[in-house]
Design a protein around this motif. Structure first.
Motif, PDB file in Angstrom:
ATOM      1  N   MET A   1       6.024 -18.271   0.785  1.00 46.10           N
ATOM      2  CA  MET A   1       5.008 -17.265   1.018  1.00 46.10           C
ATOM      3  C   MET A   1       5.363 -16.018   0.219  1.00 46.10           C
ATOM      4  N   LYS A   2       4.376 -15.199  -0.010  1.00 48.21           N
ATOM      5  CA  LYS A   2       4.613 -13.901  -0.629  1.00 48.21           C
ATOM      6  C   LYS A   2       4.559 -12.868   0.486  1.00 48.21           C
ATOM      7  N   VAL A   3       5.570 -12.022   0.545  1.00 46.04           N
ATOM      8  CA  VAL A   3       5.607 -10.962   1.540  1.00 46.04           C
ATOM      9  C   VAL A   3       5.659  -9.642   0.798  1.00 46.04           C
ATOM     10  N   ASN A   4       4.629  -8.834   0.991  1.00 47.00           N
ATOM     11  CA  ASN A   4       4.509  -7.552   0.296  1.00 47.00           C
ATOM     12  C   ASN A   4       4.665  -7.726  -1.208  1.00 47.00           C
ATOM     13  N   GLY A   5       4.082  -8.813  -1.718  1.00 52.01           N
ATOM     14  CA  GLY A   5       4.080  -9.070  -3.146  1.00 52.01           C
ATOM     15  C   GLY A   5       5.309  -9.758  -3.694  1.00 52.01           C
ATOM     16  N   VAL A   6       6.295 -10.033  -2.844  1.00 52.63           N
ATOM     17  CA  VAL A   6       7.541 -10.667  -3.274  1.00 52.63           C
ATOM     18  C   VAL A   6       7.576 -12.110  -2.767  1.00 52.63           C
TER      19      VAL A   6
ATOM     20  N   LEU B   1      12.281  -7.010   8.072  1.00 52.64           N
ATOM     21  CA  LEU B   1      11.107  -6.135   8.056  1.00 52.64           C
ATOM     22  C   LEU B   1      10.757  -5.767   9.496  1.00 52.64           C
ATOM     23  N   THR B   2      11.489  -4.816  10.022  1.00 53.01           N
ATOM     24  CA  THR B   2      11.400  -4.486  11.446  1.00 53.01           C
ATOM     25  C   THR B   2      10.262  -3.536  11.790  1.00 53.01           C
ATOM     26  N   GLY B   3       9.455  -3.152  10.808  1.00 59.84           N
ATOM     27  CA  GLY B   3       8.276  -2.344  11.113  1.00 59.84           C
ATOM     28  C   GLY B   3       7.256  -3.128  11.920  1.00 59.84           C
ATOM     29  N   THR B   4       7.261  -4.444  11.766  1.00 61.67           N
ATOM     30  CA  THR B   4       6.416  -5.313  12.577  1.00 61.67           C
ATOM     31  C   THR B   4       7.097  -5.433  13.937  1.00 61.67           C
ATOM     32  N   LYS B   5       6.445  -4.916  14.955  1.00 62.69           N
ATOM     33  CA  LYS B   5       7.067  -4.826  16.279  1.00 62.69           C
ATOM     34  C   LYS B   5       6.768  -6.040  17.146  1.00 62.69           C
ATOM     35  N   VAL B   6       7.644  -6.284  18.101  1.00 59.47           N
ATOM     36  CA  VAL B   6       7.423  -7.286  19.138  1.00 59.47           C
ATOM     37  C   VAL B   6       7.187  -6.516  20.421  1.00 59.47           C
ATOM     38  N   GLY B   7       5.977  -6.622  20.937  1.00 58.06           N
ATOM     39  CA  GLY B   7       5.651  -5.915  22.163  1.00 58.06           C
ATOM     40  C   GLY B   7       5.527  -6.859  23.327  1.00 58.06           C
TER      41      GLY B   7
ATOM     42  N   GLU C   1      -0.268 -15.000   1.449  1.00 62.69           N
ATOM     43  CA  GLU C   1       0.147 -13.623   1.196  1.00 62.69           C
ATOM     44  C   GLU C   1       0.240 -12.897   2.534  1.00 62.69           C
ATOM     45  N   VAL C   2       1.427 -12.380   2.832  1.00 62.89           N
ATOM     46  CA  VAL C   2       1.657 -11.619   4.055  1.00 62.89           C
ATOM     47  C   VAL C   2       1.936 -10.178   3.666  1.00 62.89           C
ATOM     48  N   SER C   3       1.237  -9.258   4.309  1.00 67.06           N
ATOM     49  CA  SER C   3       1.476  -7.835   4.082  1.00 67.06           C
ATOM     50  C   SER C   3       1.924  -7.217   5.393  1.00 67.06           C
ATOM     51  N   THR C   4       3.014  -6.464   5.326  1.00 67.65           N
ATOM     52  CA  THR C   4       3.535  -5.772   6.509  1.00 67.65           C
ATOM     53  C   THR C   4       3.447  -4.278   6.287  1.00 67.65           C
ATOM     54  N   ILE C   5       3.756  -3.530   7.302  1.00 67.85           N
ATOM     55  CA  ILE C   5       3.704  -2.071   7.212  1.00 67.85           C
ATOM     56  C   ILE C   5       4.625  -1.553   6.111  1.00 67.85           C
ATOM     57  N   GLU C   6       5.713  -2.265   5.835  1.00 69.48           N
ATOM     58  CA  GLU C   6       6.629  -1.824   4.787  1.00 69.48           C
ATOM     59  C   GLU C   6       5.989  -1.857   3.406  1.00 69.48           C
ATOM     60  N   GLY C   7       4.928  -2.629   3.254  1.00 71.93           N
ATOM     61  CA  GLY C   7       4.255  -2.730   1.968  1.00 71.93           C
ATOM     62  C   GLY C   7       3.046  -1.821   1.816  1.00 71.93           C
ATOM     63  N   VAL C   8       2.778  -0.973   2.795  1.00 68.23           N
ATOM     64  CA  VAL C   8       1.572  -0.154   2.783  1.00 68.23           C
ATOM     65  C   VAL C   8       1.743   1.123   1.962  1.00 68.23           C
ATOM     66  N   ALA C   9       2.820   1.824   2.165  1.00 64.84           N
ATOM     67  CA  ALA C   9       3.043   3.084   1.444  1.00 64.84           C
ATOM     68  C   ALA C   9       3.287   2.791  -0.034  1.00 64.84           C
ATOM     69  N   GLY C  10       3.125   3.806  -0.856  1.00 65.73           N
ATOM     70  CA  GLY C  10       3.376   3.653  -2.284  1.00 65.73           C
ATOM     71  C   GLY C  10       4.850   3.425  -2.559  1.00 65.73           C
ATOM     72  N   PRO C  11       5.180   3.039  -3.791  1.00 65.04           N
ATOM     73  CA  PRO C  11       6.575   2.748  -4.135  1.00 65.04           C
ATOM     74  C   PRO C  11       7.509   3.950  -3.963  1.00 65.04           C
TER      75      PRO C  11
END
Length: 156
Positions: free
Chosen positions: A1-6, A28-34, A66-76
């Motif tokens: 899979m691609k995660v945040n483009g990688v 990638l711990t920005g994805t929370k477990v609630g 393609e998986v996108s997480t919060i870590e991939g949202v902000a600019g470089p």
């Protein structure tokens, strides 16, 4: 899979959840477990551009996707994207636990309405039904989405 483009390659157990792979396997711990039951929305990621609760998705189901997480949202450079900045300006976060999932889910709303009519307050609130917050009362979150939509229309 691609995660945040990688491109990420690994062996996954058949019962491994995507949230486990993201947090424990990829750090990638920005994805929370609630809640672990798909009720709270703190684990929302984008799977091929669509919001998905990663506690309900098996890792193997994301193979080749393609998986996108919060870590991939902000600019470089760490610059906040339009929705993140609008939520910051409108005080749409407090403790922040639910924020990554909300940004991922609401980002889809902002993206899908770009170029068309801005979502109404009831539409935004309906979109938020899958994301629980115990702090903000949602008013400032709704204002943040409205600001992000208005800003994207001015820039577009």
């Amino acid at each position: 899979m691609k995660v945040n483009g990688v491109e990420e390659r690994f062996a996954a157990e058949p019962n491994e959840l995507l949230v486990e792979r993201l947090r424990d396997g990829l750090g990638l711990t920005g994805t929370k477990v609630g809640c672990d039951t798909g009720q709270c929305g703190s684990c929302v990621v984008r799977l091929d551009g669509k919001s998905a609760k990663s506690c309900l998705v098996l890792t193997v189901a994301a193979t080749g996707r393609e998986v996108s997480t919060i870590e991939g949202v902000a600019g470089p450079d760490g610059e906040l994207n339009g929705l993140q900045e609008a939520l910051r300006q409108e005080h749409g976060t407090q403790c922040g636990f639910c924020t990554p999932g909300m940004v991922m889910a609401l980002g889809e709303l902002v993206d899908t309405t770009a170029g068309g009519p801005a979502p109404t307050e009831p539409e935004i609130r309906e979109w938020l039904t899958g994301n629980l917050c115990r702090c903000t009362g949602y008013h400032s979150v709704v204002r943040g989405v409205q600001r992000a939509c208005a800003t994207s229309r001015q820039e577009g």
